[in-house]
Design an enzyme around this catalytic site. Structure first.
Site, short mmCIF file in Angstrom:
data_model
loop_
_atom_site.label_atom_id
_atom_site.label_comp_id
_atom_site.label_asym_id
_atom_site.label_seq_id
_atom_site.Cartn_x
_atom_site.Cartn_y
_atom_site.Cartn_z
N THR A 117 0.82 -1.21 0.00
CA THR A 117 0.00 0.00 0.00
C THR A 117 0.85 1.25 0.00
O THR A 117 1.98 1.25 0.53
CB THR A 117 -0.92 0.00 1.25
OG1 THR A 117 -1.46 1.30 1.42
CG2 THR A 117 -0.17 -0.37 2.51
N TYR A 141 -1.17 -0.18 10.50
CA TYR A 141 -1.55 -0.87 9.26
C TYR A 141 -0.41 -0.76 8.23
O TYR A 141 0.06 -1.76 7.69
CB TYR A 141 -2.85 -0.28 8.70
CG TYR A 141 -3.12 -0.66 7.27
CD1 TYR A 141 -3.48 -1.96 6.93
CD2 TYR A 141 -3.01 0.29 6.24
CE1 TYR A 141 -3.71 -2.31 5.60
CE2 TYR A 141 -3.24 -0.06 4.92
CZ TYR A 141 -3.59 -1.35 4.60
OH TYR A 141 -3.83 -1.70 3.29
N1 LIG Z 1 -8.86 -1.20 -0.77
C1 LIG Z 1 -7.80 -0.41 -0.95
O1 LIG Z 1 -7.93 0.75 -1.37
C2 LIG Z 1 -6.40 -0.93 -0.66
C3 LIG Z 1 -5.33 -0.04 -0.78
C4 LIG Z 1 -4.04 -0.51 -0.55
C5 LIG Z 1 -3.83 -1.82 -0.18
N2 LIG Z 1 -4.89 -2.67 -0.03
C6 LIG Z 1 -4.62 -4.06 0.34
O2 LIG Z 1 -5.25 -4.90 -0.60
C7 LIG Z 1 -5.66 -6.13 -0.01
C8 LIG Z 1 -7.12 -6.37 -0.33
O3 LIG Z 1 -7.90 -5.26 0.11
P1 LIG Z 1 -9.48 -5.23 -0.09
O4 LIG Z 1 -9.88 -3.82 -0.13
O5 LIG Z 1 -9.83 -6.16 -1.19
O6 LIG Z 1 -9.94 -5.83 1.33
P2 LIG Z 1 -11.02 -6.96 1.66
O7 LIG Z 1 -11.21 -6.90 3.15
O8 LIG Z 1 -12.21 -6.85 0.79
O9 LIG Z 1 -10.22 -8.30 1.29
C9 LIG Z 1 -9.36 -8.95 2.18
C10 LIG Z 1 -9.78 -10.41 2.21
O10 LIG Z 1 -8.86 -11.12 3.06
C11 LIG Z 1 -9.61 -12.00 3.88
N3 LIG Z 1 -8.79 -12.24 5.07
C12 LIG Z 1 -8.44 -11.34 6.02
N4 LIG Z 1 -7.68 -11.95 6.95
C13 LIG Z 1 -7.55 -13.24 6.57
C14 LIG Z 1 -6.89 -14.37 7.13
N5 LIG Z 1 -6.22 -14.30 8.30
N6 LIG Z 1 -6.95 -15.55 6.48
C15 LIG Z 1 -7.65 -15.67 5.31
N7 LIG Z 1 -8.31 -14.64 4.74
C16 LIG Z 1 -8.25 -13.43 5.38
C17 LIG Z 1 -10.93 -11.30 4.13
O11 LIG Z 1 -11.98 -12.19 4.48
C18 LIG Z 1 -11.18 -10.62 2.80
O12 LIG Z 1 -11.91 -11.45 1.91
C19 LIG Z 1 -5.38 -5.97 1.50
O13 LIG Z 1 -4.17 -6.64 1.79
C20 LIG Z 1 -5.23 -4.47 1.67
O14 LIG Z 1 -4.36 -4.17 2.74
C21 LIG Z 1 -6.18 -2.25 -0.26
#
Ligand SMILES: NC(=O)c1ccc[n+]([C@@H]2O[C@H](COP(=O)([O-])OP(=O)(O)OC[C@H]3O[C@@H](n4cnc5c(N)ncnc54)[C@H](O)[C@@H]3O)[C@@H](O)[C@H]2O)c1
Length: 325
Positions: A117, A141
């Site tokens: 991120t 985070y």
């Molecule tokens: N949404 C954004 O703008 C953004 C920006 C930068 C980075 N990210 C990163 O991208 C990734 C996905 O983000 P997102 O927005 O799709 O989030 P999201 O919460 O929709 O997806 C994360 C998924 O991981 C699963 N998960 C969490 N902990 C887990 C575990 N211990 N074991 C198995 N599954 C687990 C959740 O159930 C979920 O389906 C994350 O790592 C987040 O940090 C997101």
């Protein structure tokens, strides 16, 4: 064999990446504990419910599918919650990732694409930010993601375990066919919150901070379409499969939008006005985050194809038709 293990593939960005992988001939095998994901988002390959902190479950699934590589989205993702409960973030995002990496190595897998991120950069000293910008996260985070980046750099240096670290800016938008979209609980992202306000599901939209040194005082963010992010993941996997070396790449559009400008676009696309309130800054927020994305173009041939209008239009379609009121 074309299996790719997608940890966290039932979530927002992961499910769109599964759609992209499937379209390009891969089988996405989703591994997700459904803590924040949705089983109904898993449409393009099998779902294996499990937690990345559960080594035995990981061993079973890796033995069953023998994936070529792993894409790792599974994490706790809320900046504010990470300030209230940092231990939970280090446990899930760092300890969980170490367990996943140990299981991968034991199964003979040596390639991973990791969701990092722009929050790893902290307060920018220059805009746009390239990948050499100092990484000084200002919340647990972001620090949890930087710790994993450091671990991946060591695994490459010491053991030849290759990784593509993708540092997303603000993911937004949805599948234009409306099959999947952004659905976080609780929702902390600006666009779905603004759409909720326009639908009357929230009383107003709260702008968090109006005294930043930006062109209108609100935060500047770089909103990148989730379909563009999904495409970058498949490209990153293919880079690793064709023996490309480890790298860290920014994924953003290179264009900054203030929160107030974003609200203008939302009002125009949705065709409705809604109440906006102006409040204090939120702890842990950076004033401005805009990507220099040129390295992603040079390394994996990636550039964005969707603009802010397309982001809001697709997000609106999904949000108005699919999310529970
Ligand atoms: N949404 C954004 O703008 C953004 C920006 C930068 C980075 N990210 C990163 O991208 C990734 C996905 O983000 P997102 O927005 O799709 O989030 P999201 O919460 O929709 O997806 C994360 C998924 O991981 C699963 N998960 C969490 N902990 C887990 C575990 N211990 N074991 C198995 N599954 C687990 C959740 O159930 C979920 O389906 C994350 O790592 C987040 O940090 C997101």
């Amino acid at each position: 064999m074309t299996n790719i293990l997608v940890a966290g593939g039932a979530g927002y960005i992961g499910s769109h990446t599964c759609l992209d992988l499937f379209g390009k001939g891969y089988t996405p095998v989703v591994f997700d504990n459904l803590s924040n994901g949705h089983a109904e988002f898993v449409k393009w390959g099998p779902l294996e419910v499990g937690d990345i902190r559960d080594r035995d479950r990981l061993d079973q699934v890796l033995a069953k599918y023998k994936p070529l590589a792993i894409i790792h989205f599974a994490a706790a993702i809320e900046v504010g919650e990470s300030m209230r409960n940092p231990g939970a973030y280090y446990e899930n995002n760092v300890a969980g990732t170490i367990t996943l990496l140990r299981a991968a190595q034991a199964a003979g897998i040596d390639k991973i694409v990791f969701s990092s991120t722009c929050a790893t950069y902290g307060i920018p000293t220059s805009i746009p930010m390239d990948e050499k910008h100092a990484q000084q996260p200002i919340n647990p985070y972001g620090r949890s993601k930087l710790m994993v980046e450091d671990i991946l750099r060591d695994l490459d240096r010491c053991q030849g375990f290759r990784s593509v670290i993708l540092r997303y800016f603000n993911a937004a938008g949805a599948d234009p066919e409306g099959r999947i979209g952004e659905w976080h609980t609780p929702e902390t992202h600006a666009i779905p919150i603004a759409l909720d306000a326009s639908l009357g599901r929230r009383p107003h939209f709260q702008v968090l901070g109006t005294d930043y040194e930006t062109r209108d005082g609100s935060c500047v963010r770089d909103f990148v379409h989730v379909l563009d992010l999904a495409d970058a993941h498949t490209r990153a996997v293919e880079h690793l499969l064709s023996q490309g070396s480890s790298c860290a790449l920014n994924l953003g559009t290179g264009t900054g939008t203030t929160v107030k400008e974003l609200l203008d676009v939302v009002r125009r696309v949705v065709g409705k006005d809604f109440e906006i309130k102006y409040g204090p800054r939120r702890e842990g927020d950076s004033p401005a985050l805009v990507a220099d994305n040129s390295l992603a173009l040079r390394t994996i041939g990636w550039s964005t194809r969707h603009d802010l209008n397309s982001i809001i239009e697709t997000a609106w379609r999904w949000h108005a038709n699919h999310l529970p009121a």
